[in-house]
Design an enzyme around this catalytic site. Structure first.
Site, PDB file in Angstrom:
ATOM      1  CB  VAL A   1      18.751 -15.450   5.508  1.00 34.46           C
ATOM      2  CG1 VAL A   1      18.007 -14.118   5.572  1.00 34.46           C
ATOM      3  CG2 VAL A   1      19.875 -15.384   4.481  1.00 34.46           C
ATOM      4  CE  LYS A   2      17.923 -14.923  14.975  1.00 31.30           C
ATOM      5  NZ  LYS A   2      18.813 -14.453  16.057  1.00 31.30           N
TER       6      LYS A   2
END
Length: 223
Positions: free
Chosen positions: A82-83
């Protein structure tokens, strides 16, 4: 050093992966907009090509929404990272998602202090943008050097330095010499790494000389 490809173009990813040098993929909203495809379908297809970390970016701005979005992204595939955008809210989300066992990549890092916060929050990766710093007459690679120095001072920091906004092969070489964990590269930079004018000249000469080598006569056809 690991190589990720910075792309949402599935065909680019296939071609780079076939070269045997791609360990993961990073995407962002701009790259998705460029290919004109939805996030989930694109990420699923990328995960079917590359068995490695695949970064998918959150677009929320508040911690609670980032956490919710991050959980949703992580459910797409086990390889999804997850960015999270750098900032106070991003740090809150990073800490919470990390506590849940969700891997994170904190993006848009432009200072060593920001990278220090990322490590404290437990981020899996921090993405310093070297090219964008170079664009404003700052030294992007100096930032990488500072971050690596700080991280090496503290054995309990496990955050990996993922060099982003890579513009050319020189950036890749500098990142490797400094000991960065990962560099994420556009497809054109990956192909540039394989090329050199003397290699091209050497191949051209070898092929020309091969034409001068006497060839064995073909045996007569059987009657």
């Amino acid at each position: 050093m690991k190589f990720f490809i910075d792309s949402a173009d599935v065909e680019e990813i296939r071609k780079a992966h076939a070269m045997g040098c791609v360990d993961g993929v990073t995407t962002n909203p701009s790259l998705l907009a460029k290919v004109g495809r939805g996030l989930e379908e694109t990420i699923r297809e990328i995960c079917s090509i590359v068995d490695g970390p695949i970064s998918a970016e959150c677009v929320s701005m508040e911690a609670d929404e980032l956490i919710k979005e991050g959980r949703s992204l992580a459910k797409i595939h086990d390889n999804v990272v997850v960015k999270i955008p750098m900032g106070v809210e991003g740090m809150k989300a990073t800490k919470a998602l990390t506590a849940e066992g969700i891997r994170t990549n904190v993006t848009l890092c432009f200072s060593a202090n920001q990278a220090l916060l990322c490590a404290k929050a437990g981020a899996t990766y921090v993405s310093p943008f070297v090219g964008r710093l170079d664009d404003i007459s700052q030294d992007g690679m100096e930032l990488i050097s500072h971050i690596l120095e700080i991280y090496r001072n503290y054995e309990h920091f496990n955050t990996q330095v993922l060099v982003a906004s890579v513009r050319n092969p020189v950036h890749v070489l500098q990142a490797a010499r400094l000991g960065a964990d990962v560099a994420t590269l556009p497809y054109n930079v990956i192909t540039q790494l394989a090329n050199h004018p003397l290699t091209d000249a050497g191949i051209k000469k070898f092929l020309a000389d091969w034409e001068k080598v006497p060839k064995a006569a073909k045996p007569p056809a059987a009657k």
